[in-house]
Design a protein around this motif. Structure first.
Motif, PDB file in Angstrom:
ATOM      1  N   ASP A 143     -10.773  94.034 152.469  1.00 47.24           N
ATOM      2  CA  ASP A 143     -11.976  94.125 151.470  1.00 47.24           C
ATOM      3  C   ASP A 143     -11.512  93.744 149.945  1.00 47.24           C
ATOM      4  O   ASP A 143     -12.613  93.406 149.130  1.00 47.24           O
ATOM      5  CB  ASP A 143     -12.653  95.444 151.248  1.00 47.24           C
ATOM      6  N   ASP A 183      -9.602  98.776 155.175  1.00 42.03           N
ATOM      7  CA  ASP A 183      -9.587  99.122 153.702  1.00 42.03           C
ATOM      8  C   ASP A 183     -10.327 100.431 153.490  1.00 42.03           C
ATOM      9  O   ASP A 183     -11.286 100.775 154.064  1.00 42.03           O
ATOM     10  CB  ASP A 183     -10.446  98.055 153.037  1.00 42.03           C
ATOM     11  N   MET A 233     -11.489 101.078 150.455  1.00 41.72           N
ATOM     12  CA  MET A 233     -12.501 100.780 149.240  1.00 41.72           C
ATOM     13  C   MET A 233     -12.120 101.087 148.060  1.00 41.72           C
ATOM     14  O   MET A 233     -12.765 101.528 146.874  1.00 41.72           O
ATOM     15  CB  MET A 233     -14.078 101.336 149.707  1.00 41.72           C
ATOM     16  N   ARG A 238     -12.933  98.992 144.773  1.00 38.58           N
ATOM     17  CA  ARG A 238     -14.385  99.174 144.481  1.00 38.58           C
ATOM     18  C   ARG A 238     -14.367 100.381 143.537  1.00 38.58           C
ATOM     19  O   ARG A 238     -15.165 100.195 142.615  1.00 38.58           O
ATOM     20  CB  ARG A 238     -15.333  99.262 145.625  1.00 38.58           C
ATOM     21  N   ARG A 239     -13.939 101.599 144.043  1.00 34.19           N
ATOM     22  CA  ARG A 239     -14.107 102.551 143.163  1.00 34.19           C
ATOM     23  C   ARG A 239     -13.360 102.598 141.878  1.00 34.19           C
ATOM     24  O   ARG A 239     -13.744 103.189 140.872  1.00 34.19           O
ATOM     25  CB  ARG A 239     -13.355 103.878 143.959  1.00 34.19           C
ATOM     26  N   SER A 257     -21.980  94.498 150.574  1.00 34.36           N
ATOM     27  CA  SER A 257     -21.173  95.668 151.561  1.00 34.36           C
ATOM     28  C   SER A 257     -20.356  95.382 152.508  1.00 34.36           C
ATOM     29  O   SER A 257     -20.473  94.204 153.030  1.00 34.36           O
ATOM     30  CB  SER A 257     -22.507  96.470 151.975  1.00 34.36           C
ATOM     31  N   PRO A 258     -19.161  96.047 152.763  1.00 32.87           N
ATOM     32  CA  PRO A 258     -18.278  95.593 153.858  1.00 32.87           C
ATOM     33  C   PRO A 258     -19.216  95.142 155.118  1.00 32.87           C
ATOM     34  O   PRO A 258     -18.986  94.364 155.702  1.00 32.87           O
ATOM     35  CB  PRO A 258     -17.803  96.979 154.167  1.00 32.87           C
ATOM     36  N   ASN A 284     -13.500 101.395 157.705  1.00 25.64           N
ATOM     37  CA  ASN A 284     -13.032 102.071 156.307  1.00 25.64           C
ATOM     38  C   ASN A 284     -11.787 103.059 156.542  1.00 25.64           C
ATOM     39  O   ASN A 284     -12.210 103.978 157.614  1.00 25.64           O
ATOM     40  CB  ASN A 284     -14.178 102.614 155.798  1.00 25.64           C
TER      41      ASN A 284
END
Ligand code: NAD
Length: 388
Positions: free
Chosen positions: A12, A34, A36, A39-40, A55-56, A75
């Motif tokens: 991602d 990934d 994520m 992103r966070r 979004s993914p 994820n």
């Protein structure tokens, strides 16, 4: 080329997404993994990607629509070895590209929590991958992304080799190529390299360990619409220098080289990074071999880059100024820098994008989103210091 099964850890991310598209476009079956985290963590520091990313789920839909073929994005966290073993066992990849690490030097320098997270996330993820290949009895080729930052800026020419000859007190031997990293993040890459080298000696794991310079850019051959954009970070923590200058120019802020600005690195465009990775994936080393690769294209100082961004901005009617600011990092600001590069040229690699062209494209791509990034002006200037 035969269709291959390519697993991309960190799919991602800035590099992982374009490589997923490239591998899919070339007819391979792609499985991305990934958790994520980027992103966070970008949100955590109050920032965002300057270019919108889907979004993914939407990314995968857009990729399938454009290229057809088989692509999935799961994820999951590769520091969880049960999850990683299961994913690898089910997919049986020919190649595993490993990008899934915390990749910001400033983020790793924030405090003990961020340093510890970076150490654990990066080193444990890589050790899990090594053990998965060994325990599952696979001969998948690991393509691991390290960094030119592992070497630091030594006064000797940087070899493209895992070992160098030394003579100490008249006695000769080989030692691993000396490294002197400049942040906790960069040290995790050195530790990964040592672990990969050791694992390859023990168990003959086929490895390409890439020492890559900073990547810039918004485009690769496969990215030609908003739905396929990759993330583009520009804040003091997540933005690398070229991308950060471009957003500064777009917002009418001065371009801000750190310190004297004589810091030289080996830069490369996103397009060239993808082309180089494709060559390395399609031309693996001998089975059981550990191969190290220095992956960069243009050696430039951060002052020279500011001049390039200024000149390209002027072509678009933007009058950029340059203002050197106090350096938050501890690093040499004028230094010798001469890394060797022979593996990629030996595979026929040719530079496709010069920095001035890449920068022009970034500026054009950013303009339609200028309004969205206006409110993030305050996250660009450096606040995270190496010495408090
Ligand atoms: N971008 C550059 O200029 C550059 C240069 C040299 C090396 N690298 C290295 O290349 C790799 C990719 O860089 P990038 O710029 O795409 O970074 P990125 O942060 O955009 O991508 C990394 C991805 O890995 C994921 N990830 C992190 N930890 C994970 C975990 N434990 N489990 C699963 N997923 C995890 C993140 O969520 C992210 O999507 C990194 O290892 C980075 O250190 C990048």
């Amino acid at each position: 080329m035969d269709k291959k099964k390519i697993m991309i850890l960190g799919a991602d991310g800035y590099l992982g997404w374009p490589l997923s598209l490239r591998m899919l476009a070339k007819g391979n079956e792609v499985l991305g993994i990934d958790n994520m985290a980027t992103r966070r963590s970008v949100e955590e520091v109050g920032s965002t990607s300057a270019l919108p990313i889907g979004s993914p789920e939407n990314r995968v839909k857009a990729a399938r629509k454009k290229f057809g073929g088989e692509i999935n994005l799961i994820n999951g966290d590769i520091t969880n070895h049960d999850f990683l073993y299961k994913s690898i066992k089910e997919f049986k990849p020919d190649t595993i590209v490993h990008f899934a690490e915390q990749r910001s030097a400033p983020y790793s320098m924030i405090d003990v929590k961020h340093a510890g997270y970076t150490m654990t996330n990066n080193i444990v993820g890589t050790i899990n991958l090594i053990y998965a290949i060994k325990d599952l009895g696979l001969n998948s080729h690991i393509v691991k992304m390290g960094t030119m930052g592992e070497f630091g800026t030594p006064k000797f020419d940087i070899p493209e080799a895992a070992f160098v000859d030394v003579e100490i007190n008249g006695k000769k031997d080989k030692i691993t190529t000396p490294k002197w990293a400049g942040s906790w993040y960069h040290w995790t890459k050195v530790h990964d390299t040592n672990n990969l080298l050791f694992a390859s000696r023990l168990w003959g794991i086929t490895t390409t360990d890439i020492m890559q310079g900073p990547v810039y850019g918004t485009r690769s051959s496969e990215i030609n619409s908003e739905a396929l954009f990759t993330r583009f970070d520009f804040d003091e923590i997540w933005g690398t220098v070229v991308n950060r200058y471009c957003v500064e120019a777009a917002l009418g802020e001065p371009l801000t080289p750190y310190g004297k600005g004589g810091q030289v690195r080996g830069f490369l465009s996103l397009q060239d990074s993808m082309d180089a990775l494709t060559l390395l994936i399609e031309n693996p080393p001998e089975e059981g071999e550990y191969r190290t690769v220095n992956q960069f294209m243009e050696l430039l100082s951060v002052n020279e880059i500011a001049e390039i961004v200024k000149a390209e901005s002027a072509k678009l009617g933007i009058e950029a100024t340059i203002k050197n600011v106090e350096n938050p990092r501890v690093e040499a600001e004028q230094h010798y820098y001469n890394p060797e590069r022979k593996v990629l040229p030996s595979l026929g690699f040719k530079l496709k994008v010069k920095m001035k062209d890449g920068v022009g494209q970034i500026l054009k791509d950013l303009m339609p989103y200028k309004k969205n990034i206006e409110k993030y002006r305050n996250v660009i200037m450096p606040k995270t210091k190496w010495k408090a």
